[in-house]
Design a protein around this motif. Sequence first.
Motif, PDB file in Angstrom:
ATOM      1  N   LYS A  29       0.806  -1.221   0.000  1.00  0.00           N
ATOM      2  CA  LYS A  29       0.000   0.000   0.000  1.00  0.00           C
ATOM      3  C   LYS A  29       0.838   1.270   0.000  1.00  0.00           C
ATOM      4  CE  LYS A  29      -4.187  -1.756   0.534  1.00  0.00           C
ATOM      5  NZ  LYS A  29      -5.162  -1.644  -0.561  1.00  0.00           N
ATOM      6  N   GLY A  30       2.150   1.123   0.186  1.00  0.00           N
ATOM      7  CA  GLY A  30       2.924   2.354   0.239  1.00  0.00           C
ATOM      8  C   GLY A  30       4.406   2.122   0.260  1.00  0.00           C
ATOM      9  N   ILE A  31       5.137   3.221   0.135  1.00  0.00           N
ATOM     10  CA  ILE A  31       6.595   3.183   0.229  1.00  0.00           C
ATOM     11  C   ILE A  31       7.060   4.380   1.052  1.00  0.00           C
ATOM     12  CG2 ILE A  31       6.832   4.380  -2.036  1.00  0.00           C
ATOM     13  CD1 ILE A  31       9.512   2.847  -2.369  1.00  0.00           C
ATOM     14  N   TRP A  32       7.978   4.119   1.978  1.00  0.00           N
ATOM     15  CA  TRP A  32       8.579   5.199   2.768  1.00  0.00           C
ATOM     16  C   TRP A  32       9.690   5.834   1.957  1.00  0.00           C
ATOM     17  CZ3 TRP A  32       6.109   6.710   6.917  1.00  0.00           C
ATOM     18  CH2 TRP A  32       5.372   5.797   7.670  1.00  0.00           C
ATOM     19  N   CYS A  33       9.670   7.152   1.827  1.00  0.00           N
ATOM     20  CA  CYS A  33      10.722   7.841   1.084  1.00  0.00           C
ATOM     21  C   CYS A  33      11.200   9.054   1.875  1.00  0.00           C
ATOM     22  CB  CYS A  33      10.196   8.350  -0.255  1.00  0.00           C
ATOM     23  SG  CYS A  33       9.658   7.046  -1.360  1.00  0.00           S
ATOM     24  N   VAL A  34      12.497   9.201   2.002  1.00  0.00           N
ATOM     25  CA  VAL A  34      13.090  10.466   2.461  1.00  0.00           C
ATOM     26  C   VAL A  34      13.858  10.965   1.240  1.00  0.00           C
ATOM     27  CG1 VAL A  34      14.532  11.621   4.184  1.00  0.00           C
ATOM     28  CG2 VAL A  34      13.294   9.521   4.789  1.00  0.00           C
ATOM     29  N   PRO A  35      13.197  11.775   0.391  1.00  0.00           N
ATOM     30  CA  PRO A  35      13.708  11.967  -0.965  1.00  0.00           C
ATOM     31  C   PRO A  35      14.911  12.884  -1.076  1.00  0.00           C
ATOM     32  CG  PRO A  35      11.731  13.277  -0.627  1.00  0.00           C
ATOM     33  CD  PRO A  35      11.899  12.438   0.610  1.00  0.00           C
ATOM     34  N   VAL A  85      14.007   8.268 -10.813  1.00  0.00           N
ATOM     35  CA  VAL A  85      13.371   7.508  -9.727  1.00  0.00           C
ATOM     36  C   VAL A  85      12.015   8.128  -9.388  1.00  0.00           C
ATOM     37  CG1 VAL A  85      13.543   6.973  -7.255  1.00  0.00           C
ATOM     38  CG2 VAL A  85      15.521   6.621  -8.747  1.00  0.00           C
ATOM     39  N   ALA A  86      12.004   9.452  -9.243  1.00  0.00           N
ATOM     40  CA  ALA A  86      10.750  10.129  -8.878  1.00  0.00           C
ATOM     41  C   ALA A  86       9.702   9.905  -9.964  1.00  0.00           C
ATOM     42  CB  ALA A  86      11.004  11.611  -8.667  1.00  0.00           C
ATOM     43  N   GLY A  87      10.121  10.006 -11.222  1.00  0.00           N
ATOM     44  CA  GLY A  87       9.193   9.800 -12.335  1.00  0.00           C
ATOM     45  C   GLY A  87       8.617   8.391 -12.336  1.00  0.00           C
ATOM     46  N   ARG A  88       9.484   7.418 -12.064  1.00  0.00           N
ATOM     47  CA  ARG A  88       9.009   6.025 -12.054  1.00  0.00           C
ATOM     48  C   ARG A  88       8.075   5.772 -10.867  1.00  0.00           C
ATOM     49  NH1 ARG A  88      14.320   2.375 -13.326  1.00  0.00           N
ATOM     50  NH2 ARG A  88      12.840   0.633 -13.206  1.00  0.00           N
ATOM     51  N   LEU A  89       8.404   6.359  -9.712  1.00  0.00           N
ATOM     52  CA  LEU A  89       7.513   6.202  -8.545  1.00  0.00           C
ATOM     53  C   LEU A  89       6.122   6.750  -8.858  1.00  0.00           C
ATOM     54  CD1 LEU A  89       9.858   7.313  -5.615  1.00  0.00           C
ATOM     55  CD2 LEU A  89       8.735   5.084  -5.791  1.00  0.00           C
ATOM     56  N   ALA A  90       6.107   7.900  -9.534  1.00  0.00           N
ATOM     57  CA  ALA A  90       4.829   8.560  -9.829  1.00  0.00           C
ATOM     58  C   ALA A  90       4.018   7.777 -10.858  1.00  0.00           C
ATOM     59  CB  ALA A  90       5.091   9.981 -10.330  1.00  0.00           C
ATOM     60  N   ALA A  91       4.704   7.164 -11.803  1.00  0.00           N
ATOM     61  CA  ALA A  91       3.994   6.595 -12.956  1.00  0.00           C
ATOM     62  C   ALA A  91       3.805   5.081 -12.906  1.00  0.00           C
ATOM     63  CB  ALA A  91       4.755   6.968 -14.239  1.00  0.00           C
ATOM     64  N   MET A  92       4.525   4.386 -12.034  1.00  0.00           N
ATOM     65  CA  MET A  92       4.499   2.909 -12.089  1.00  0.00           C
ATOM     66  C   MET A  92       3.083   2.376 -11.847  1.00  0.00           C
ATOM     67  SD  MET A  92       6.369   2.128  -8.463  1.00  0.00           S
ATOM     68  CE  MET A  92       5.688   2.878  -6.978  1.00  0.00           C
ATOM     69  N   PRO A  93       2.742   1.302 -12.549  1.00  0.00           N
ATOM     70  CA  PRO A  93       1.448   0.675 -12.281  1.00  0.00           C
ATOM     71  C   PRO A  93       1.437   0.060 -10.881  1.00  0.00           C
ATOM     72  CG  PRO A  93       2.429  -0.124 -14.343  1.00  0.00           C
ATOM     73  CD  PRO A  93       3.486   0.641 -13.627  1.00  0.00           C
ATOM     74  N   ALA A  94       0.334   0.222 -10.165  1.00  0.00           N
ATOM     75  CA  ALA A  94       0.224  -0.325  -8.806  1.00  0.00           C
ATOM     76  C   ALA A  94      -0.974  -1.257  -8.734  1.00  0.00           C
ATOM     77  CB  ALA A  94       0.081   0.807  -7.798  1.00  0.00           C
ATOM     78  N   ALA A  95      -0.757  -2.441  -8.145  1.00  0.00           N
ATOM     79  CA  ALA A  95      -1.878  -3.367  -7.978  1.00  0.00           C
ATOM     80  C   ALA A  95      -2.896  -2.783  -6.990  1.00  0.00           C
ATOM     81  CB  ALA A  95      -1.356  -4.724  -7.493  1.00  0.00           C
ATOM     82  N   ALA A  96      -2.401  -2.059  -5.988  1.00  0.00           N
ATOM     83  CA  ALA A  96      -3.311  -1.436  -5.012  1.00  0.00           C
ATOM     84  C   ALA A  96      -3.771  -0.084  -5.547  1.00  0.00           C
ATOM     85  CB  ALA A  96      -2.601  -1.246  -3.678  1.00  0.00           C
ATOM     86  N   PRO A  97      -5.076   0.122  -5.697  1.00  0.00           N
ATOM     87  CA  PRO A  97      -5.559   1.406  -6.221  1.00  0.00           C
ATOM     88  C   PRO A  97      -5.289   2.561  -5.257  1.00  0.00           C
ATOM     89  CG  PRO A  97      -7.404   0.041  -5.488  1.00  0.00           C
ATOM     90  CD  PRO A  97      -6.175  -0.805  -5.375  1.00  0.00           C
ATOM     91  N   ASP A  98      -5.058   2.202  -3.980  1.00  0.00           N
ATOM     92  CA  ASP A  98      -4.821   3.233  -2.960  1.00  0.00           C
ATOM     93  C   ASP A  98      -3.357   3.251  -2.535  1.00  0.00           C
ATOM     94  OD1 ASP A  98      -5.122   0.698  -1.963  1.00  0.00           O
ATOM     95  OD2 ASP A  98      -6.228   1.301  -0.172  1.00  0.00           O
ATOM     96  N   PHE A  99      -2.459   2.889  -3.453  1.00  0.00           N
ATOM     97  CA  PHE A  99      -1.022   2.925  -3.161  1.00  0.00           C
ATOM     98  C   PHE A  99      -0.589   4.373  -2.877  1.00  0.00           C
ATOM     99  CE2 PHE A  99       3.375   3.519  -4.423  1.00  0.00           C
ATOM    100  CZ  PHE A  99       4.004   2.524  -3.693  1.00  0.00           C
ATOM    101  N   ARG A 100       0.238   4.567  -1.840  1.00  0.00           N
ATOM    102  CA  ARG A 100       0.695   5.919  -1.482  1.00  0.00           C
ATOM    103  C   ARG A 100       2.222   5.979  -1.368  1.00  0.00           C
ATOM    104  NH1 ARG A 100      -3.898   6.690  -2.439  1.00  0.00           N
ATOM    105  NH2 ARG A 100      -5.348   8.193  -1.505  1.00  0.00           N
ATOM    106  N   ILE A 101       2.772   7.087  -1.857  1.00  0.00           N
ATOM    107  CA  ILE A 101       4.180   7.401  -1.635  1.00  0.00           C
ATOM    108  C   ILE A 101       4.239   8.309  -0.415  1.00  0.00           C
ATOM    109  CG2 ILE A 101       6.216   8.562  -2.555  1.00  0.00           C
ATOM    110  CD1 ILE A 101       4.944   8.139  -5.401  1.00  0.00           C
ATOM    111  N   ILE A 102       4.903   7.854   0.627  1.00  0.00           N
ATOM    112  CA  ILE A 102       5.085   8.718   1.805  1.00  0.00           C
ATOM    113  C   ILE A 102       6.364   9.510   1.549  1.00  0.00           C
ATOM    114  CG2 ILE A 102       5.289   8.818   4.317  1.00  0.00           C
ATOM    115  CD1 ILE A 102       2.710   7.419   3.393  1.00  0.00           C
TER     116      ILE A 102
END
Length: 412
Positions: free
Chosen positions: A171-177, A191-208
């Motif tokens: 559901k998420g990934i911890w990031c200290v960018p 990396v930021a572009g891929r995090l933003a655009a990658m397909p996620a199985a969870a519709p509510d996936f969040r980048i922290i």
Amino acid sequence: MTTAPVDVDTARRDYAALVERGLSLDITRGKPSPRQLDLSADLLTLPNGQYKAEDGTDTRNYGGLKGLPELRRIFAGALQVPVEQLFAAGNSSLELMHDTIAQAMLSTLPGAARRWADEPRIAMLCPVPGYDRHFALAERFGIELIPVPMTETGPDMDVVERLVAEDAAVKGIWCVPKYSNPTGVTFGAEVAGRLAAMPAAAPDFRIIWDNAYAVHHLTEDEPELADILALCAEAGNPDRAFVFGSTSKITFAGAGVGFFGASEANLAWWQSVLSKRTIGPDKVNQLRHALFLKDADGVRALMRQHAELIAPKFAAVERILAEELSDLATWTKPTGGYFVSLTVPEGTANEVVRLAKEAGVALTPAGATHPHGDDPADAVIRIAPTFPELAEVEEAVRALAVCVRLAVAQRA
Ligand code: PMP
């Protein structure tokens, strides 16, 4: 890493001499030093009788859930969140992250099929080495922690993309960018572009996106961080990122202001759950911060003063490690943030920390940089040089080197 042989007798003698000195030093936590806190001494007298915000709001009274606009305006640029999408809240960003996860458990997030508490399994990706409090927070909610290796430009995105695409429980990934804790890495644009655009199985996936060190430069060479909210919106995932930050290491740690930024839909969700929790934040604290910092240039000037105080400490760590351990260990050379990450030969980090403790030098527990405090290679040690005086930092790192040499010699 190839390691040179260490003479056991010499290592033992050096260690015995170290213990003999009866040191009492602490390079465990990333805290500002008293001199750094003195830079914001004016906060102790502000708001100096003033209580009206720029729009006439009486800061002594209830209300204003989003926080004072003048303070949000000061930090919108640094945190890369449009002012309208940035909340100024209480005294801690960790508290905001905790609340966000707790609220996702209890109230259905935008895009979610159900509350996280009703999911059979929830997991979060943990770039390692990473920030121990992120991992402890997730662990407290029974969230499964999946380590992902850090690279020089952020988390290993091949691994992240695979896990996020395959497993709907992620559901998420911890990031200290920026100037990551503890590696000092700033995430690259790819990396930021891929995090933003990658397909996620969870519709509510969040980048922290915990931008705790957004303005914490040690040099003039300031890396550019991608605008994650904009990237997510462009990629068709507008609700994917939660952005956090605080003034903890700008003004007073623990008596500063925390910030939360996200998409309009996320903010509507946040506002609805937040309004059950509080009638409004401490606007008097926010006002004194706005009066003290004045604008983004005020923040920059203050951060330069911080850098003048702490850059020599980072330089000392680097110099002493190079003098003492270049045959045995590797370490990061951060250009910002609060930490150096030292990698010692596999299987020795715990022993190094134990030896250091017996010699009167407190280090962050080995493994703290990994989920559940378990670094499978037993190799990473986090050094936090900001709090002690320069002479103490030097002494602590020299002592640390003696402990590394003994731990390696004993193992050989
Ligand atoms: N995030 C990171 C990455 C940190 O290093 C820290 C402090 N060590 C925090 C959050 C805590 O911030 P706050 O004081 O705003 O809760």
